[in-house]
Design a protein around this motif. Structure first.
Motif, PDB file in Angstrom:
ATOM      1  N   LYS A  25     -58.807 -51.908  20.054  1.00 33.97           N
ATOM      2  CA  LYS A  25     -57.986 -52.610  19.072  1.00 33.97           C
ATOM      3  C   LYS A  25     -57.915 -54.114  19.349  1.00 33.97           C
ATOM      4  O   LYS A  25     -57.813 -54.916  18.425  1.00 33.97           O
ATOM      5  CB  LYS A  25     -56.578 -52.013  19.056  1.00 33.97           C
ATOM      6  N   ASN A  26     -57.933 -54.481  20.613  1.00 32.60           N
ATOM      7  CA  ASN A  26     -57.841 -55.900  20.999  1.00 32.60           C
ATOM      8  C   ASN A  26     -59.203 -56.351  21.511  1.00 32.60           C
ATOM      9  O   ASN A  26     -59.618 -55.969  22.612  1.00 32.60           O
ATOM     10  CB  ASN A  26     -56.760 -56.071  22.072  1.00 32.60           C
ATOM     11  N   LYS A  27     -59.894 -57.164  20.727  1.00 30.62           N
ATOM     12  CA  LYS A  27     -61.241 -57.607  21.074  1.00 30.62           C
ATOM     13  C   LYS A  27     -61.300 -59.102  21.375  1.00 30.62           C
ATOM     14  O   LYS A  27     -62.368 -59.710  21.352  1.00 30.62           O
ATOM     15  CB  LYS A  27     -62.206 -57.266  19.940  1.00 30.62           C
ATOM     16  N   LEU A  28     -60.151 -59.696  21.676  1.00 34.83           N
ATOM     17  CA  LEU A  28     -60.084 -61.144  21.835  1.00 34.83           C
ATOM     18  C   LEU A  28     -61.062 -61.682  22.871  1.00 34.83           C
ATOM     19  O   LEU A  28     -61.723 -62.700  22.656  1.00 34.83           O
ATOM     20  CB  LEU A  28     -58.658 -61.563  22.206  1.00 34.83           C
ATOM     21  N   ILE A  29     -61.146 -61.016  24.029  1.00 34.35           N
ATOM     22  CA  ILE A  29     -62.030 -61.514  25.084  1.00 34.35           C
ATOM     23  C   ILE A  29     -63.480 -61.499  24.621  1.00 34.35           C
ATOM     24  O   ILE A  29     -64.237 -62.449  24.855  1.00 34.35           O
ATOM     25  CB  ILE A  29     -61.842 -60.710  26.379  1.00 34.35           C
ATOM     26  N   PHE A  30     -63.877 -60.444  23.937  1.00 34.41           N
ATOM     27  CA  PHE A  30     -65.251 -60.361  23.426  1.00 34.41           C
ATOM     28  C   PHE A  30     -65.489 -61.406  22.337  1.00 34.41           C
ATOM     29  O   PHE A  30     -66.581 -61.973  22.236  1.00 34.41           O
ATOM     30  CB  PHE A  30     -65.526 -58.953  22.894  1.00 34.41           C
ATOM     31  N   GLN A  31     -64.468 -61.673  21.537  1.00 33.44           N
ATOM     32  CA  GLN A  31     -64.602 -62.687  20.487  1.00 33.44           C
ATOM     33  C   GLN A  31     -64.771 -64.083  21.080  1.00 33.44           C
ATOM     34  O   GLN A  31     -65.544 -64.896  20.575  1.00 33.44           O
ATOM     35  CB  GLN A  31     -63.366 -62.646  19.571  1.00 33.44           C
ATOM     36  N   VAL A  32     -64.054 -64.335  22.176  1.00 32.14           N
ATOM     37  CA  VAL A  32     -64.196 -65.625  22.851  1.00 32.14           C
ATOM     38  C   VAL A  32     -65.605 -65.786  23.397  1.00 32.14           C
ATOM     39  O   VAL A  32     -66.239 -66.837  23.267  1.00 32.14           O
ATOM     40  CB  VAL A  32     -63.154 -65.756  23.990  1.00 32.14           C
ATOM     41  N   ILE A  33     -66.120 -64.751  24.028  1.00 33.19           N
ATOM     42  CA  ILE A  33     -67.461 -64.802  24.610  1.00 33.19           C
ATOM     43  C   ILE A  33     -68.512 -65.042  23.528  1.00 33.19           C
ATOM     44  O   ILE A  33     -69.480 -65.782  23.724  1.00 33.19           O
ATOM     45  CB  ILE A  33     -67.759 -63.507  25.392  1.00 33.19           C
ATOM     46  N   LYS A  34     -68.305 -64.453  22.366  1.00 34.17           N
ATOM     47  CA  LYS A  34     -69.254 -64.607  21.259  1.00 34.17           C
ATOM     48  C   LYS A  34     -69.030 -65.891  20.466  1.00 34.17           C
ATOM     49  O   LYS A  34     -69.827 -66.225  19.589  1.00 34.17           O
ATOM     50  CB  LYS A  34     -69.136 -63.407  20.308  1.00 34.17           C
ATOM     51  N   GLY A  35     -67.947 -66.611  20.769  1.00 32.97           N
ATOM     52  CA  GLY A  35     -67.662 -67.842  20.042  1.00 32.97           C
ATOM     53  C   GLY A  35     -67.072 -67.613  18.671  1.00 32.97           C
ATOM     54  O   GLY A  35     -67.134 -68.486  17.802  1.00 32.97           O
ATOM     55  N   GLU A  36     -66.473 -66.444  18.471  1.00 36.58           N
ATOM     56  CA  GLU A  36     -65.895 -66.107  17.172  1.00 36.58           C
ATOM     57  C   GLU A  36     -64.483 -66.681  17.031  1.00 36.58           C
ATOM     58  O   GLU A  36     -63.853 -67.102  18.004  1.00 36.58           O
ATOM     59  CB  GLU A  36     -65.866 -64.584  17.000  1.00 36.58           C
ATOM     60  N   LYS A  37     -63.984 -66.660  15.827  1.00 33.59           N
ATOM     61  CA  LYS A  37     -62.657 -67.183  15.534  1.00 33.59           C
ATOM     62  C   LYS A  37     -61.587 -66.291  16.160  1.00 33.59           C
ATOM     63  O   LYS A  37     -61.677 -65.061  16.116  1.00 33.59           O
ATOM     64  CB  LYS A  37     -62.439 -67.266  14.018  1.00 33.59           C
ATOM     65  N   ILE A  38     -60.585 -66.910  16.775  1.00 34.49           N
ATOM     66  CA  ILE A  38     -59.482 -66.176  17.398  1.00 34.49           C
ATOM     67  C   ILE A  38     -58.158 -66.747  16.917  1.00 34.49           C
ATOM     68  O   ILE A  38     -58.096 -67.872  16.419  1.00 34.49           O
ATOM     69  CB  ILE A  38     -59.546 -66.252  18.941  1.00 34.49           C
ATOM     70  N   LEU A  89     -48.773 -59.028  25.075  1.00 35.48           N
ATOM     71  CA  LEU A  89     -48.902 -60.320  25.747  1.00 35.48           C
ATOM     72  C   LEU A  89     -50.135 -60.347  26.655  1.00 35.48           C
ATOM     73  O   LEU A  89     -50.617 -61.417  27.015  1.00 35.48           O
ATOM     74  CB  LEU A  89     -47.647 -60.616  26.578  1.00 35.48           C
ATOM     75  N   LEU A  90     -50.627 -59.182  27.045  1.00 35.17           N
ATOM     76  CA  LEU A  90     -51.828 -59.080  27.876  1.00 35.17           C
ATOM     77  C   LEU A  90     -53.005 -58.621  27.024  1.00 35.17           C
ATOM     78  O   LEU A  90     -52.865 -57.721  26.191  1.00 35.17           O
ATOM     79  CB  LEU A  90     -51.615 -58.105  29.040  1.00 35.17           C
ATOM     80  N   ASP A  91     -54.172 -59.205  27.280  1.00 33.91           N
ATOM     81  CA  ASP A  91     -55.357 -58.901  26.474  1.00 33.91           C
ATOM     82  C   ASP A  91     -56.446 -58.169  27.247  1.00 33.91           C
ATOM     83  O   ASP A  91     -57.549 -57.981  26.738  1.00 33.91           O
ATOM     84  CB  ASP A  91     -55.911 -60.199  25.882  1.00 33.91           C
ATOM     85  N   ALA A  92     -56.150 -57.759  28.467  1.00 36.16           N
ATOM     86  CA  ALA A  92     -57.094 -56.956  29.254  1.00 36.16           C
ATOM     87  C   ALA A  92     -56.336 -56.285  30.387  1.00 36.16           C
ATOM     88  O   ALA A  92     -55.283 -56.759  30.819  1.00 36.16           O
ATOM     89  CB  ALA A  92     -58.224 -57.814  29.823  1.00 36.16           C
ATOM     90  N   SER A  93     -56.866 -55.191  30.843  1.00 40.68           N
ATOM     91  CA  SER A  93     -56.361 -54.517  32.042  1.00 40.68           C
ATOM     92  C   SER A  93     -57.466 -54.573  33.096  1.00 40.68           C
ATOM     93  O   SER A  93     -58.627 -54.828  32.772  1.00 40.68           O
ATOM     94  CB  SER A  93     -56.000 -53.057  31.726  1.00 40.68           C
ATOM     95  N   ILE A  94     -57.090 -54.351  34.338  1.00 36.51           N
ATOM     96  CA  ILE A  94     -58.085 -54.319  35.414  1.00 36.51           C
ATOM     97  C   ILE A  94     -57.777 -53.114  36.283  1.00 36.51           C
ATOM     98  O   ILE A  94     -56.627 -52.899  36.672  1.00 36.51           O
ATOM     99  CB  ILE A  94     -58.101 -55.635  36.231  1.00 36.51           C
ATOM    100  N   VAL A 161     -56.360 -52.427  25.034  1.00 39.62           N
ATOM    101  CA  VAL A 161     -57.056 -53.591  25.585  1.00 39.62           C
ATOM    102  C   VAL A 161     -58.296 -53.108  26.324  1.00 39.62           C
ATOM    103  O   VAL A 161     -58.378 -51.941  26.714  1.00 39.62           O
ATOM    104  CB  VAL A 161     -56.165 -54.391  26.574  1.00 39.62           C
ATOM    105  N   PRO A 162     -59.281 -53.980  26.546  1.00 39.23           N
ATOM    106  CA  PRO A 162     -60.431 -53.605  27.370  1.00 39.23           C
ATOM    107  C   PRO A 162     -60.024 -53.468  28.831  1.00 39.23           C
ATOM    108  O   PRO A 162     -58.990 -53.984  29.253  1.00 39.23           O
ATOM    109  CB  PRO A 162     -61.416 -54.755  27.169  1.00 39.23           C
ATOM    110  N   LEU A 163     -60.858 -52.779  29.586  1.00 39.49           N
ATOM    111  CA  LEU A 163     -60.586 -52.504  30.997  1.00 39.49           C
ATOM    112  C   LEU A 163     -61.638 -53.165  31.873  1.00 39.49           C
ATOM    113  O   LEU A 163     -62.827 -52.887  31.741  1.00 39.49           O
ATOM    114  CB  LEU A 163     -60.587 -50.989  31.244  1.00 39.49           C
ATOM    115  N   PHE A 164     -61.211 -54.040  32.774  1.00 35.85           N
ATOM    116  CA  PHE A 164     -62.105 -54.666  33.735  1.00 35.85           C
ATOM    117  C   PHE A 164     -62.318 -53.754  34.935  1.00 35.85           C
ATOM    118  O   PHE A 164     -61.375 -53.138  35.438  1.00 35.85           O
ATOM    119  CB  PHE A 164     -61.510 -55.978  34.267  1.00 35.85           C
ATOM    120  N   GLY A 165     -63.564 -53.696  35.414  1.00 40.33           N
ATOM    121  CA  GLY A 165     -63.854 -53.185  36.738  1.00 40.33           C
ATOM    122  C   GLY A 165     -64.187 -54.383  37.605  1.00 40.33           C
ATOM    123  O   GLY A 165     -64.369 -55.493  37.092  1.00 40.33           O
ATOM    124  N   PHE A 166     -64.266 -54.214  38.908  1.00 38.21           N
ATOM    125  CA  PHE A 166     -64.545 -55.369  39.757  1.00 38.21           C
ATOM    126  C   PHE A 166     -65.124 -54.950  41.098  1.00 38.21           C
ATOM    127  O   PHE A 166     -65.077 -53.787  41.492  1.00 38.21           O
ATOM    128  CB  PHE A 166     -63.267 -56.197  39.986  1.00 38.21           C
TER     129      PHE A 166
END
Length: 370
Positions: A25-38, A89-94, A161-166
């Motif tokens: 549902k929340n694709k903000l991080i991917f939109q930023v990477i692609k240079g899309e409007k946020i 308020l958060l746009d990703a989990s880790i 939100v998307p989930l980060f691995g590390f």
């Protein structure tokens, strides 16, 4: 955990592997990477699941740290705590884990010692000790609990939100494996680079060979948290070849599977390497609080930047936090930028002050994007 227990746990989550995960549902991080409007600058925080949260401390009361990491249900529960608390308020989990799981998979015992942190009772001291490391680590077997935790968490997130691995970077892990714990100087590990350069590269390659399959299939953050301890020359010789190998191989393998997985690098303290890092395949460069946003933006050019408020800012008042966020966003700009801290949360941070920071990111950036 015994082999039968590992098999039972993996079989429990195996059914989830072939199912479609809930749509994101929340694709903000991917939109930023692609240079899309946020509509606002996305934000997540290093160590956003951890000791500063009372719900985490309550859950940890009956569970040893690495038990939480190695139990998918517990790791999932902790990962979701800040997402449940802070909502949109958060746009990703880790995923809740630790960089030391890689050395553990390689055969070294690592314990979480209260007041000291991760500690190796029998660290690597001399080149002959490299023989103690497991040869050809089976990542699916040794680190399967992390994959199971990721699978379960993606289901429980329900697409919020998307989930980060590390993973820790090769040099950072090497430093801990030789020092035996954290260090102010990392002199023992750095001495290896000068006294045993060939063996250092052997160890760095062994670690790299575990990290690559471990990271395939995740939205990834690679932590070279100790890179700032090195001179530019040592960074170029003992860090860059291995992190480039990691990002190139991970990209190659995930693209072959039909995925385009963003990869982020955090080389703490390595301000001299920003230009060099901007030429790699890393999608995101995380910067610490010692780096000037405007100068970093000029150096990194079109790369997505992530950071970089001093974590100590969160000890300040709501007004102070807001004012500093304004300056930070003014420096980085609202495009090609993901807000974060310059490092992770501290155990004595007030959760409400993190909320102030997240709200300031939302309010300041949304105004600038209107």
């Amino acid at each position: 955990m015994s082999p039968p227990e590992k098999k039972a746990r993996t079989e429990k989550y195996k059914a989830l592997y072939d199912k479609d995960f809930p749509p994101l549902k929340n694709k903000l991080i991917f939109q930023v990477i692609k240079g899309e409007k946020i509509h606002k600058v996305p934000v997540w925080i290093m160590r956003q699941a951890g000791r500063y949260l009372p719900e985490y401390r309550k859950g940890r009361a009956n569970n040893e740290f690495f038990k939480v990491c190695q139990t998918p249900e517990l790791a999932c529960e902790v990962t979701l705590q800040p997402i449940d608390r802070y909502g949109d308020l958060l746009d990703a989990s880790i995923i809740f884990s630790d960089i030391m799981v890689v050395p553990q998979a390689m055969g070294l015992v690592c314990e979480m010692v209260p007041g000291k942190g991760p500690t190796f009772p029998e660290p690597i001291r001399k080149p002959e000790d490299l023989k103690r490391l497991t040869d050809k680590v089976n990542v699916d077997d040794s680190l399967g609990y992390v994959f199971d935790a990721i699978t379960l968490t993606r289901q429980k997130l329900d697409g919020r939100v998307p989930l980060f691995g590390f993973s820790g970077g090769p040099w950072t892990l090497m430093a801990y494996m030789i020092e035996g714990s954290g260090s102010k100087t990392y002199s023992k590990a750095k001495a290896w680079l000068y006294n045993h350069p060939k063996d250092s590269k052997v160890l760095l390659q062994k670690i790299t060979d575990v990290i690559i399959p471990y990271l395939v299939g995740q939205l990834i953050q690679l932590f070279e948290s100790n890179s700032g301890e090195l001179s530019p020359q040592c960074f170029t010789e003992f860090v860059m070849p291995y992190i480039i190998q990691i990002v190139d191989k991970v990209k190659e393998k995930t693209e072959a599977l039909g995925y385009n997985i963003p990869v982020s690098i955090f080389a703490r303290g390595s301000h001299y390497a920003i230009e060099e890092l901007s030429k790699t395949k890393f999608d995101i460069i995380q910067v610490d609080w010692t780096m000037d946003p405007k100068k970093t933006r000029e150096t990194a050019k079109a790369k997505v930047l992530q950071g970089n408020a001093d974590p100590s800012l969160l000890y300040g008042s709501k007004e102070t936090i807001y004012q500093n966020v304004e300056k930070m966003i003014e420096g980085f700009g609202v495009k090609k930028y993901i807000a974060n801290l310059g490092h992770g949360m501290y155990p004595d941070h007030d959760p409400e002050h993190l909320k102030y920071y997240l709200e300031a990111i939302r309010d300041v950036s949304s105004k600038k994007l209107k």
